[in-house]
Design an enzyme around this catalytic site. Sequence first.
Site, short mmCIF file in Angstrom:
data_model
loop_
_atom_site.label_atom_id
_atom_site.label_comp_id
_atom_site.label_asym_id
_atom_site.label_seq_id
_atom_site.Cartn_x
_atom_site.Cartn_y
_atom_site.Cartn_z
N HIS A 17 -27.84 69.95 36.34
CA HIS A 17 -27.27 69.97 37.70
C HIS A 17 -28.24 70.64 38.67
CE1 HIS A 17 -23.16 69.87 35.56
NE2 HIS A 17 -23.31 68.70 36.14
N LYS A 41 -9.10 66.05 34.06
CA LYS A 41 -9.73 67.03 33.17
C LYS A 41 -8.89 68.30 33.02
CE LYS A 41 -14.40 65.36 33.56
NZ LYS A 41 -15.78 65.64 33.91
N ARG A 92 -28.11 60.05 34.76
CA ARG A 92 -28.85 60.27 33.52
C ARG A 92 -29.12 58.94 32.83
NH1 ARG A 92 -24.49 64.58 31.79
NH2 ARG A 92 -23.40 63.09 33.10
N SER A 130 -22.53 69.08 30.58
CA SER A 130 -21.58 70.19 30.47
C SER A 130 -20.84 70.10 29.14
CB SER A 130 -20.57 70.15 31.61
OG SER A 130 -21.24 70.28 32.85
P1 ADP Z 1 -18.04 64.91 37.09
O1 ADP Z 1 -16.94 65.48 36.24
O2 ADP Z 1 -17.61 64.66 38.49
O3 ADP Z 1 -18.78 63.76 36.48
P2 ADP Z 1 -20.14 66.75 36.36
O4 ADP Z 1 -20.05 68.19 36.63
O5 ADP Z 1 -20.05 66.33 34.92
O6 ADP Z 1 -19.03 66.10 37.27
O7 ADP Z 1 -21.47 66.16 36.98
C1 ADP Z 1 -21.74 66.19 38.36
C2 ADP Z 1 -22.85 65.20 38.66
O8 ADP Z 1 -24.05 65.61 38.04
C3 ADP Z 1 -22.59 63.78 38.16
O9 ADP Z 1 -23.12 62.88 39.12
C4 ADP Z 1 -23.37 63.70 36.87
O10 ADP Z 1 -23.76 62.38 36.58
C5 ADP Z 1 -24.56 64.57 37.24
N1 ADP Z 1 -25.22 65.19 36.09
C6 ADP Z 1 -24.68 65.94 35.12
N2 ADP Z 1 -25.60 66.36 34.24
C7 ADP Z 1 -26.78 65.85 34.67
C8 ADP Z 1 -28.13 65.90 34.19
N3 ADP Z 1 -28.45 66.53 33.08
N4 ADP Z 1 -29.06 65.25 34.90
C9 ADP Z 1 -28.72 64.57 36.04
N5 ADP Z 1 -27.49 64.47 36.53
C10 ADP Z 1 -26.53 65.10 35.86
#
Ligand code: ADP
Length: 165
Positions: A17, A41, A92, A130
């Site tokens: 992130h 969630k 990703r 995450s």
């Molecule tokens: P959500 O539950 O809304 O998907 P996340 O907290 O899992 O939220 O992720 C927020 C954003 O960050 C999403 O667009 C996700 O694709 C992106 N993201 C998460 N991990 C990575 C990573 N390692 N590299 C690039 N983007 C990421």
Amino acid sequence: MRTAIFPGSFDPFTAGHLDVLDSALKLFDKVIVAVGYNSNKAAGFFPVDIRMKIIRDSIKQYGKRVDVCCYKELTIELCHRLGVNFIVRGLRTTTDFEFEGVIAQANRVLDPDVVTVYVQASHEYSFISSTVVRDLLIHNGDATPFMPQGVDIKKYIKARKELKK
Ligand code: ADP
């Protein structure tokens, strides 16, 4: 001044992130990291206030260019409340691409003036999620390599345990 929101669950915020945020700051003057309570969630792993603390520990180097907030409403409604026209999301894999595409299309229908901008993960961070971090934490593994520098994740695991007592 160009401002974007970077919405997500951030449960917890990871080095992946942070990498997306860092790239977004090359495009925008200011980015607001917005922690959403996603109804699907449920309560999540970390409570929202701890998620926000972890983000604050991660973004100190950016000063006033990055803010943190939390929200319960639709992301597009958050954009309206904050007067922001750009949404940043990270990509990703192709799975992210398909999932993100559906959300962006829906948001576009709701408000064609709000533009979603995708930032691709650097390859060294692209495998971080995450979910993996939470699995590590649940099994007492060391998640430090996946966390932004400056986050003492053990401190927050302790705080979480205290809350559960
Ligand atoms: P959500 O539950 O809304 O998907 P996340 O907290 O899992 O939220 O992720 C927020 C954003 O960050 C999403 O667009 C996700 O694709 C992106 N993201 C998460 N991990 C990575 C990573 N390692 N590299 C690039 N983007 C990421």
